[in-house]
Write a protein that holds these residues in place. Structure first.
Motif, PDB file in Angstrom:
ATOM      1  N   ILE A 186      36.970  33.703  44.479  1.00 38.21           N
ATOM      2  CA  ILE A 186      38.072  34.828  44.969  1.00 38.21           C
ATOM      3  C   ILE A 186      37.254  35.914  45.500  1.00 38.21           C
ATOM      4  O   ILE A 186      36.288  36.157  44.768  1.00 38.21           O
ATOM      5  N   VAL A 187      37.539  36.699  46.532  1.00 36.65           N
ATOM      6  CA  VAL A 187      36.808  37.697  46.780  1.00 36.65           C
ATOM      7  C   VAL A 187      37.464  39.007  45.890  1.00 36.65           C
ATOM      8  O   VAL A 187      38.427  39.349  45.420  1.00 36.65           O
ATOM      9  N   ASN A 188      36.317  39.617  45.100  1.00 38.53           N
ATOM     10  CA  ASN A 188      36.525  40.663  44.180  1.00 38.53           C
ATOM     11  C   ASN A 188      36.645  41.888  44.595  1.00 38.53           C
ATOM     12  O   ASN A 188      37.400  42.896  44.349  1.00 38.53           O
ATOM     13  N   ASN A 189      35.988  42.459  45.769  1.00 45.55           N
ATOM     14  CA  ASN A 189      35.690  43.695  46.370  1.00 45.55           C
ATOM     15  C   ASN A 189      34.927  43.488  47.617  1.00 45.55           C
ATOM     16  O   ASN A 189      34.006  42.524  47.713  1.00 45.55           O
ATOM     17  N   THR A 190      35.124  44.329  48.681  1.00 47.76           N
ATOM     18  CA  THR A 190      34.382  44.570  49.699  1.00 47.76           C
ATOM     19  C   THR A 190      33.774  46.120  50.032  1.00 47.76           C
ATOM     20  O   THR A 190      34.271  47.136  49.442  1.00 47.76           O
ATOM     21  N   PHE A 191      32.621  45.930  50.459  1.00 43.81           N
ATOM     22  CA  PHE A 191      31.787  47.200  50.497  1.00 43.81           C
ATOM     23  C   PHE A 191      31.417  47.435  52.062  1.00 43.81           C
ATOM     24  O   PHE A 191      30.189  47.011  52.349  1.00 43.81           O
ATOM     25  N   ALA A 226      28.259  39.294  57.267  1.00 46.71           N
ATOM     26  CA  ALA A 226      28.931  38.482  58.473  1.00 46.71           C
ATOM     27  C   ALA A 226      28.375  39.275  59.585  1.00 46.71           C
ATOM     28  O   ALA A 226      28.316  40.588  59.788  1.00 46.71           O
ATOM     29  N   VAL A 227      28.008  38.543  60.601  1.00 45.40           N
ATOM     30  CA  VAL A 227      27.270  39.114  61.759  1.00 45.40           C
ATOM     31  C   VAL A 227      28.177  38.576  63.147  1.00 45.40           C
ATOM     32  O   VAL A 227      28.763  37.550  63.238  1.00 45.40           O
ATOM     33  N   ASN A 228      28.003  39.574  64.266  1.00 42.55           N
ATOM     34  CA  ASN A 228      28.709  38.933  65.538  1.00 42.55           C
ATOM     35  C   ASN A 228      27.402  38.254  66.337  1.00 42.55           C
ATOM     36  O   ASN A 228      26.440  37.954  65.841  1.00 42.55           O
ATOM     37  N   LEU A 233      25.749  43.625  62.090  1.00 41.21           N
ATOM     38  CA  LEU A 233      26.743  43.480  60.975  1.00 41.21           C
ATOM     39  C   LEU A 233      28.166  43.867  61.261  1.00 41.21           C
ATOM     40  O   LEU A 233      28.587  44.774  62.103  1.00 41.21           O
ATOM     41  N   LEU A 234      29.110  42.988  60.810  1.00 35.82           N
ATOM     42  CA  LEU A 234      30.770  43.067  60.633  1.00 35.82           C
ATOM     43  C   LEU A 234      31.122  43.928  59.668  1.00 35.82           C
ATOM     44  O   LEU A 234      30.664  43.841  58.468  1.00 35.82           O
ATOM     45  N   THR A 235      32.018  44.557  59.763  1.00 33.63           N
ATOM     46  CA  THR A 235      32.816  45.587  58.864  1.00 33.63           C
ATOM     47  C   THR A 235      33.824  44.541  58.208  1.00 33.63           C
ATOM     48  O   THR A 235      34.944  44.220  58.724  1.00 33.63           O
TER      49      THR A 235
END
Length: 485
Positions: A186-191, A226-228, A233-235
């Protein structure tokens, strides 16, 4: 990538009583472009499996090179970090719990509930997944964990996430052929440009599966980017916890990120970066950096002797624009006595005239203290002041030295003042080598800064004997106070 050559080198850095540290370095070579680069570094801890209930005492490793000795000594510091990790994390969590409304700031309507990223996977441990003892390969479990974590992260970025780093794989117990392994991610947090995914692994044999009695065998936190198509880098979107456990994981991710940032700074090659901010989250890593930087400086080849005076030798070392100093002193006191006297910086004024005042700001523990020091003015400049962390270490065995390491730190509560010129100490300290039961060799090291340079320059040109005089005073102090003991 497919077609590239991977080289993995592993070596036991140090064997403790029943555990050992293995250093691992991975490089990749592109044969077409003839380019080789470092892609990963890790330290793995192994424990010797008891035989008939009796613990196996490991033999020490043979140290054959300067690098072997260096990694051997730093392995002890890395072990301290591992052991202190949980304590640092709990302290940060307690601080977070005191801050009311920690997660209330996430109120955006487009914030994604962390529960929507939950992914579960079940794997059956088959003979190809296990060794000859029928224990599942740790690497196989780690690969399954990365797969399920990657799926969880992809539910946020809607692309293929790239694994950036892993915040400790900790194996809590074994799994064997026939076990069902349940992976929950599970995702805990994003930065902004990264996301932390937590993975928990539980094992069941047939009987445990029927009774729903799980064995918790592994946990880890994986950080993805994650990159395009252009490699940018993707947000990641913001996330919000919607359960009590989700809030705990959300806060835990923030605490782990603080520790990771501190660790990245402290364990990187940036040995000459002074004045890191002193915080609870980076205490262990600043202490590690303090010891490690001094060990690196002492182990550097190419020291040149510049002056000899009776039982004192002065050495210098040049590396690019960095100039370092070593003062070697023969002292007729036991090494443990010299260590005790030199590690108490409140007594340094008794032999070092460059210390005008010295007071303890924080006594962190028996081996770590933060001091505030003032020095008299030099060459028409204002008086200097320092805020330094002093870390002391006793040897683990007789052949190792006592260590007193010094470096600057920044305290938010004590900013620079107009009365003094704040001077930084990137690396300094003592290594004390025992020669006999009544004598030792004290080596003082200092990576020269603007505050030290005038003294060293005057010494090198013969205009002053400030360094020799300080060394003589240090020897007299140690031998006089040592005789009292």
């Amino acid at each position: 990538r497919v077609g590239q050559v991977i080289t993995i080198k592993a070596k036991v850095n140090r064997a403790f009583s029943t555990s050992m540290e293995v250093g691992i370095k991975v490089t990749v070579q592109d044969t077409l472009a003839n380019i080789e680069k470092l892609v990963s570094v890790a330290y793995a801890t192994y424990v010797a499996k008891p035989v008939d209930g009796v613990k196996i005492e490991l033999k020490p490793v043979d140290l054959l090179s300067r690098q072997d000795h260096l990694e051997h000594s730093l392995a002890t510091e890395r072990r301290r970090i591992r052991l202190d990790y949980e304590k640092v994390f709990q302290n940060l969590m307690q601080e977070s719990n005191k801050e009311d409304g920690c997660c209330d700031t996430v109120k955006e309507e487009d914030a994604v509930s962390t529960e929507l990223t939950h992914v579960q996977s079940i794997e059956l441990v088959l003979p190809p997944h296990a060794n000859h003892h029928e224990n599942a390969f740790g690497g196989q479990i780690m690969a399954w964990m990365e797969t399920v974590a990657s799926i969880s992260a992809s539910r946020l970025c809607r692309s293929y996430p790239v694994l950036k780093s892993v915040d400790m794989f900790k194996f809590r117990g074994p799994s064997v052929v026939g076990d069902r392994l349940v992976f929950n991610a599970i995702v805990n947090n994003t930065f902004q440009n990264s996301v932390e995914v937590g993975v928990r692994v539980e094992a069941y044999n047939c009987e445990e599966w029927i009774k729903d009695q799980a064995r918790h065998i592994n946990s880890a936190f994986l950080i993805f980017h994650a990159v395009n198509d252009k490699g940018e880098l993707l947000t990641f979107p913001r996330v919000k916890p919607t359960t009590k456990d989700g809030v705990r994981r959300y806060r835990g991710a923030i605490a782990r990120r603080r520790i990771r940032l501190a660790r990245k700074c402290m364990l990187s090659a940036q040995e000459d970066v002074p004045s890191d901010l002193w915080e609870t989250s980076n205490q262990a890593y600043l202490s590690y950096s303090n010891i490690a930087t001094l060990a690196h400086l002492a182990a550097k080849p190419g020291w040149e002797i510049t002056r000899t005076l009776d039982n004192i030798k002065i050495w210098t070392h040049e590396e690019g624009d960095v100039l370092s100093l070593k003062v070697e002193m023969q002292v007729k006191v036991p090494s443990d006595v010299a260590f005790s006297l030199l590690s108490d910086f409140t007594r340094r004024q008794q032999w070092d005239k460059h210390y005008l005042t010295c007071e303890v700001l924080q006594a962190l523990n028996e081996d770590e203290k933060i001091y505030y020091v003032t020095s008299p003015p030099v060459s028409g400049r204002k008086a200097s002041d320092f805020v330094i962390l002093v870390s002391r270490r006793q040897p683990c065995k007789a052949s190792e030295p006592y260590v007193v390491a010094v470096r600057s730190v920044t305290l938010a509560s004590l900013p620079p003042s107009p009365e003094h010129c704040r001077t930084e100490v990137p690396c300094a300290g003592f290594q004390i080598h025992s020669e006999s039961s009544s004598s030792c060799v004290v080596c003082y090291f200092n990576q020269v800064t603007s505050g030290v340079l005038p003294h060293l320059a005057a010494n090198l040109t013969g205009a002053s004997k400030s360094i020799e005089d300080t060394a003589v005073a240090c020897v007299k102090f140690l031998e006089l106070e040592g005789s009292k003991d």
